[in-house]
Design a protein around this motif. Structure first.
Motif, short mmCIF file in Angstrom:
data_model
loop_
_atom_site.label_atom_id
_atom_site.label_comp_id
_atom_site.label_asym_id
_atom_site.label_seq_id
_atom_site.Cartn_x
_atom_site.Cartn_y
_atom_site.Cartn_z
N PHE A 1 -22.11 23.67 -8.04
CA PHE A 1 -23.34 22.86 -7.94
C PHE A 1 -24.53 23.53 -8.65
O PHE A 1 -25.64 23.03 -8.57
N ILE A 2 -24.28 24.65 -9.33
CA ILE A 2 -25.35 25.34 -10.05
C ILE A 2 -25.28 24.97 -11.53
O ILE A 2 -24.35 25.38 -12.22
N PRO A 3 -26.21 24.17 -12.04
CA PRO A 3 -26.12 23.72 -13.44
C PRO A 3 -26.62 24.77 -14.42
O PRO A 3 -27.38 25.67 -14.07
N VAL A 4 -26.14 24.66 -15.65
CA VAL A 4 -26.60 25.51 -16.73
C VAL A 4 -27.86 24.87 -17.32
O VAL A 4 -27.89 23.66 -17.55
N ILE B 1 -29.16 21.64 -20.79
CA ILE B 1 -28.00 20.80 -21.10
C ILE B 1 -28.29 19.36 -20.68
O ILE B 1 -28.73 19.11 -19.56
N ASP B 2 -28.03 18.43 -21.60
CA ASP B 2 -28.12 17.00 -21.29
C ASP B 2 -26.71 16.52 -20.91
O ASP B 2 -25.88 16.25 -21.77
N THR B 3 -26.44 16.44 -19.62
CA THR B 3 -25.09 16.13 -19.15
C THR B 3 -24.68 14.68 -19.46
O THR B 3 -23.49 14.39 -19.57
N GLU B 4 -25.66 13.77 -19.61
CA GLU B 4 -25.32 12.38 -19.90
C GLU B 4 -24.66 12.26 -21.27
O GLU B 4 -23.69 11.52 -21.44
N VAL B 5 -25.16 12.99 -22.25
CA VAL B 5 -24.56 12.98 -23.59
C VAL B 5 -23.18 13.60 -23.55
O VAL B 5 -22.23 13.11 -24.17
N LEU B 6 -23.03 14.70 -22.80
CA LEU B 6 -21.73 15.37 -22.69
C LEU B 6 -20.70 14.47 -22.04
O LEU B 6 -19.53 14.42 -22.47
N GLN B 7 -21.10 13.73 -21.00
CA GLN B 7 -20.17 12.85 -20.31
C GLN B 7 -19.70 11.71 -21.19
O GLN B 7 -18.60 11.17 -21.01
N GLN B 8 -20.50 11.32 -22.17
CA GLN B 8 -20.07 10.30 -23.14
C GLN B 8 -18.95 10.83 -24.01
O GLN B 8 -18.00 10.11 -24.34
N THR C 1 -21.78 23.08 -15.19
CA THR C 1 -22.25 24.09 -14.25
C THR C 1 -21.93 25.48 -14.80
O THR C 1 -21.40 25.61 -15.91
N ILE C 2 -22.23 26.51 -14.01
CA ILE C 2 -21.97 27.88 -14.48
C ILE C 2 -20.47 28.14 -14.63
O ILE C 2 -20.07 29.09 -15.31
N PHE C 3 -19.64 27.29 -14.01
CA PHE C 3 -18.18 27.40 -14.15
C PHE C 3 -17.64 26.34 -15.11
O PHE C 3 -16.53 25.84 -14.92
#
Length: 418
Positions: free
Chosen positions: A33-36, A39-46, A69-71
């Motif tokens: 639950f610890i994000p890096v 980072i734009d996660t919405e673009v990555l999820q696409q 996340t960090i993992f």
């Protein structure tokens, strides 16, 4: 399985190991639950939604990659490092001698594996940061360095966490981390399945049939994972001083599936590599051609996928099982297979037996890996990596139970000797 866990919980020593393992896994889940930053996660999820290796990578990381996340890289660099070291052990004589030196040799190889893990993690993190630079909210060498250091440190921490579970917990630390990563996505997948029923995309009967089919497949996977052929071995009697040694009968177990899930992971990565590469250049004509012929789930890629699984099953079995070495060791110890002469005839017999078992194991792996794709296409549900996940879950669960049973057996032996 449940009875083994219940019996293990009654033993104080094993109960402490189970509690320690659960605490370590809880720490891992908290880290998800610890994000890096940046980072734009919405673009990555696409990117991940398009499938390819990124989808498999996200499943292996338990969704940490899509949420970055960090993992985000999970324990993948360590797995790759372990596989590379296993291959090098057979290719480099000095490493082979080191592996035969016992505990000290294994410690050195483990240390080399750690160093290689960090190196691979840095290279992989650098590749992610540069290949998907548009997922960065701020593009500078400072932000790229922070992202690389953060996810590399996350992988190093997971490697340490897995080793702590192996040493002080119930064992199988790295495998348990992957197991928890895959299991953590199960509730959301079930919710998504029922949402499809509510909107009318799926019928209730299809869901019931799907769960029945899943249970049948799980039973089949357990049967094959536990399946083995016992080669009878007879040891001749020999007199040393005034004592007689040997003369007993035993057997050498040959597993049906010696390679485990590794051929499926290798095959899926190679099969999806062209489509993943094309996703970096979506508007080019070459990318359109690749997406047409190498799209995941079509007839061509499925056939290639099956062939690669069987080929990698043979390859990995060949480098992990050496019939010549086993035959030589049997000959030195006065052992022989009834009806088979020692030496080359024995190694040929082992080779012939393993070849037949490997063919069945490879075909079974291909079936388990491909059938979710077929079912997913029929039901219009994303099950493209269901076979891989299922093999990992069942394999880790069986290995963990065996670890507990062996520790309980050792405790009984120690109690008897006292």
């Amino acid at each position: 399985m449940l009875s083994t866990l219940r019996d293990a919980w009654k033993i104080p020593e094993l109960r402490n190991k189970i509690i320690f393992t659960l605490i370590m896994l809880l720490i891992y889940r908290l880290g998800t639950f610890i994000p890096v930053p940046y980072i734009d996660t919405e673009v990555l999820q696409q990117y991940i939604a398009d499938g390819g290796m990124l989808g498999l990578f996200d499943i292996m990381s338990g969704g940490n990659f899509s949420n970055f996340t960090i993992f985000a890289m999970s324990i993948t660099p360590y797995i790759n490092s372990s596989i590379i070291m296993n291959l090098l052990t057979f290719a480099i004589p000095s490493l082979e001698r080191l592996a035969k030196e016992g505990e000290e040799g294994r410690k050195k190889i483990t240390q080399y594996t750690r160093y290689l893990t960090i190196l691979l993690a840095i290279v992989q993190a650098l590749g992610i940061a540069l290949s998907f630079s548009n997922i960065l909210t701020e593009k500078s060498w400072m932000t790229i360095s922070i992202v690389i250091l953060t996810i590399t440190a996350g992988t190093a921490f997971l490697m340490w966490l897995g080793e702590q579970i192996t040493e002080s917990g119930i064992g199988n630390g790295i495998s348990l981390i992957i197991f928890i990563s895959i299991i953590s996505r199960l509730p959301s997948s079930i919710v998504e399945l029922f949402n499809l029923v509510q909107v009318g995309t799926l019928h209730w009967l299809s869901v019931v049939l799907f769960f029945i089919f899943a249970i049948v497949v799980i039973v089949a996977v357990v049967a094959v994972q536990e399946g083995q052929r016992k080669i009878p071995v007879q040891y001749s009697k020999r007199v040393v001083g005034r004592k007689m040694y040997g003369g007993q009968s035993t057997h050498i177990p040959l597993k049906v599936n010696m390679a485990g899930v590794i051929p499926v992971i290798f095959a899926s990565s190679i099969t999806m590599f062209p489509a993943t590469l094309a996703s970096f250049f979506p508007s080019s004509s070459v990318a359109n051609w690749i997406n047409k012929f190498f799209a995941w789930g079509n007839v061509f890629t499925t056939i290639v996928y099956i062939i690669l699984i069987i080929a990698f099953t043979y390859f990995y079995t060949a480098i992990t099982f050496n019939p010549i070495e086993i035959a030589d060791n049997m000959k030195k110890q006065g052992g022989f297979i009834p009806g088979i002469r020692p030496g080359k005839p024995t190694s040929d017999y082992f080779n012939k037996s393993v070849t037949k078992l490997t063919l069945f194991g490879g075909v079974f792996l291909a079936f388990i890996a491909v059938i979710p794709i077929v079912v997913g296409n029929i039901m219009n549900v994303n099950l493209q990596f269901g076979g891989t996940s299922l093999l990992i879950i069942v394999g880790v669960a069986l290995d963990t139970i065996k670890q507990l049973e062996s520790q309980m057996l050792m405790r009984n032996y120690q109690g008897f000797l006292k």
